[in-house]
Scaffold this active site. Structure first.
Site, PDB file in Angstrom:
ATOM      1  N   ASP A 208       0.963  -1.107   0.192  1.00  0.00           N
ATOM      2  CA  ASP A 208      -0.167  -0.140  -0.044  1.00  0.00           C
ATOM      3  C   ASP A 208       0.842   1.173  -0.040  1.00  0.00           C
ATOM      4  OD1 ASP A 208      -2.859   0.842   0.658  1.00  0.00           O
ATOM      5  OD2 ASP A 208      -1.676   2.242   1.651  1.00  0.00           O
ATOM      6  N   ILE A 209       0.627   2.298  -0.742  1.00  0.00           N
ATOM      7  CA  ILE A 209       1.405   3.600  -0.827  1.00  0.00           C
ATOM      8  C   ILE A 209       1.126   4.243   0.283  1.00  0.00           C
ATOM      9  CG2 ILE A 209       1.743   5.187  -2.338  1.00  0.00           C
ATOM     10  CD1 ILE A 209       0.916   4.218  -4.580  1.00  0.00           C
ATOM     11  N   ASN A 216      -2.276  12.969  -2.813  1.00  0.00           N
ATOM     12  CA  ASN A 216      -3.367  13.156  -3.787  1.00  0.00           C
ATOM     13  C   ASN A 216      -3.700  14.821  -3.739  1.00  0.00           C
ATOM     14  OD1 ASN A 216      -3.858  11.625  -6.100  1.00  0.00           O
ATOM     15  ND2 ASN A 216      -5.475  10.438  -5.050  1.00  0.00           N
ATOM     16  N   ASP A 225      -2.192   9.594 -10.099  1.00  0.00           N
ATOM     17  CA  ASP A 225      -2.002   8.424 -10.803  1.00  0.00           C
ATOM     18  C   ASP A 225      -0.783   8.177 -11.574  1.00  0.00           C
ATOM     19  OD1 ASP A 225      -4.918   8.221 -10.856  1.00  0.00           O
ATOM     20  OD2 ASP A 225      -5.024   9.127 -12.711  1.00  0.00           O
ATOM     21  N   GLU A 251      -4.868   2.509  -4.267  1.00  0.00           N
ATOM     22  CA  GLU A 251      -3.333   2.672  -4.258  1.00  0.00           C
ATOM     23  C   GLU A 251      -2.704   1.362  -3.365  1.00  0.00           C
ATOM     24  OE1 GLU A 251      -5.626   4.630  -2.527  1.00  0.00           O
ATOM     25  OE2 GLU A 251      -4.840   4.866  -0.257  1.00  0.00           O
TER      26      GLU A 251
END
Ligand code: C2E
Length: 340
Positions: A208-209, A216, A225, A251
């Site tokens: 997971d980011i 964002n 993106d 994400e």
């Protein structure tokens, strides 16, 4: 949400977003309303913020990108119709060839009878002339049939390739070109069944980011993106077949490692984590430094006959341990469950 409420909420959302009440828009907005945090809903909000309105063309694009099954169904139906048309034309050609062959046989019968009772030279000449005309008709007919079969074979082949491509697209995430959630759901079941059959290990990583929402909000969805694409490309390079990588959610990514123990896999996953955190990304429009991108990882190894959802839950729980412990790290729970 109940179906009736969902329908009402969908119409209300369409009115709010001022889109035409077409069946396609209804389908798109229904999906967005049913999953307000999903990629489709986020993309609609982004487009509305940017363009203030959604055109028919944009709706078409949203449908292709976010409702892949719908497109897949249409394409399969279209290919089925096309195959039917091919089948009808081949059957017609074969029937015509059968008729020509029947006519040819009658011509041969007549010739046989004529030659049996009368063998004058003019009669023989006429019979030979008739036979040669009939043979020419059959030859032309056969050639026509051959051409038609060749054309149909090529057309069926083209349809096969097209369907294969559509099938691939339906199981691919458009942004990252990794497998999508639907493909992952199918693949993990198959790979777990295989692991049970051959008694080999199988490991599973969820990636997971970190702080993606904040990222964002700071840099905008477009740059967000790009970061998703970047992380996916690092994962994709490392997770070549027989490993299987997918975009699991917004994400979040996952990798299935058939035949590999979690202890072996940990090193590989750490390479991914390391490559992501050490790369300097730039915002393309302004060349600004985007700062450090990091990922947190949960890793688990399947126990024999473990249900798929338990394996995923264990890896998810491990991911949250990584998050709690400061992110940019891997938590490997192996075959054990985490103590709460
Ligand atoms: P992309 O822009 O389609 O780039 C695909 C691949 O082309 C990149 O894979 C990289 O190998 C190469 N490439 C593209 N632009 C450059 C460049 O300016 N210099 C160099 N040396 N190579 C370039 P990679 O690196 O795995 O990135 C995959 C995707 O991740 C990129 O797709 C892009 O969407 C995103 N990305 C990677 N780095 C950055 C960055 O610094 N800023 C932004 N905004 N996006 C990035």
């Amino acid at each position: 949400m109940q179906a009736y409420q969902l329908g009402q909420a969908t119409l209300a959302a369409m009115e709010r977003d001022q889109v035409w009440p077409t069946p396609l828009n209804y389908e798109i907005w229904m999906h967005a309303v049913a999953n307000p945090d999903g990629d489709l809903a986020i993309e609609i909000q982004r487009l509305l913020k940017r363009d203030k309105m959604i055109t028919e063309e944009t709706s078409d694009r949203l449908a292709v990108e976010f409702l892949p099954n719908r497109r897949f169904d249409d394409e399969v139906r279209e290919a089925g119709d096309q195959l039917n048309r091919e089948l009808v034309s081949v059957t017609t050609a074969i029937k015509k060839a059968q008729q020509t062959s029947k006519d040819y046989n009658s011509t041969l019968d007549i010739a046989d009878r004529s030659l049996a009772v009368d063998v004058e030279a003019t009669t023989v000449r006429n019979v030979v002339k008739d036979l040669s005309t009939a043979t020419e008709v059959v030859r032309i007919e056969n050639r026509g049939l051959e051409v038609m079969l060749e054309r149909s074979t090529a057309e069926v082949r083209r349809l096969q390739l097209h369907l294969e491509q559509v099938r691939r697209e339906a199981s691919t995430d458009a942004l990252t070109t990794l497998a999508n959630r639907k493909a992952f759901d199918e693949e993990i079941i198959q790979l777990c069944e295989k692991a049970d059959t051959n008694g080999r290990p199988l490991s599973f990583a969820v990636i997971d980011i970190d702080f993606f929402k904040k990222f964002n909000d700071t840099w905008g969805h477009q740059t967000g993106d790009q970061v998703i694409r970047f992380v996916a490309s690092v994962i994709g390079r490392v997770a070549e077949a027989p490993r299987f990588a997918a975009r699991y959610g917004g994400e979040e990514f996952c990798i299935i490692f058939p035949n590999e123990s979690a202890n072996l896999v940990e090193r590989v996953v750490d390479e991914i984590r390391d490559e992501i955190s050490t790369r300097m990304l730039k915002r393309r429009s302004t060349n600004e430094d985007l700062g450090m991108i990091t990922v947190s990882v949960g890793l688990a190894q399947r126990t024999q006959n473990e249900p798929v959802h338990t394996l995923i839950d264990r890896a998810d729980a491990a991911l949250y341990v990584s998050k709690r412990n400061g992110r940019n790290r891997i938590t490997n729970v192996g075959t054990s469950a985490l103590e709460e």
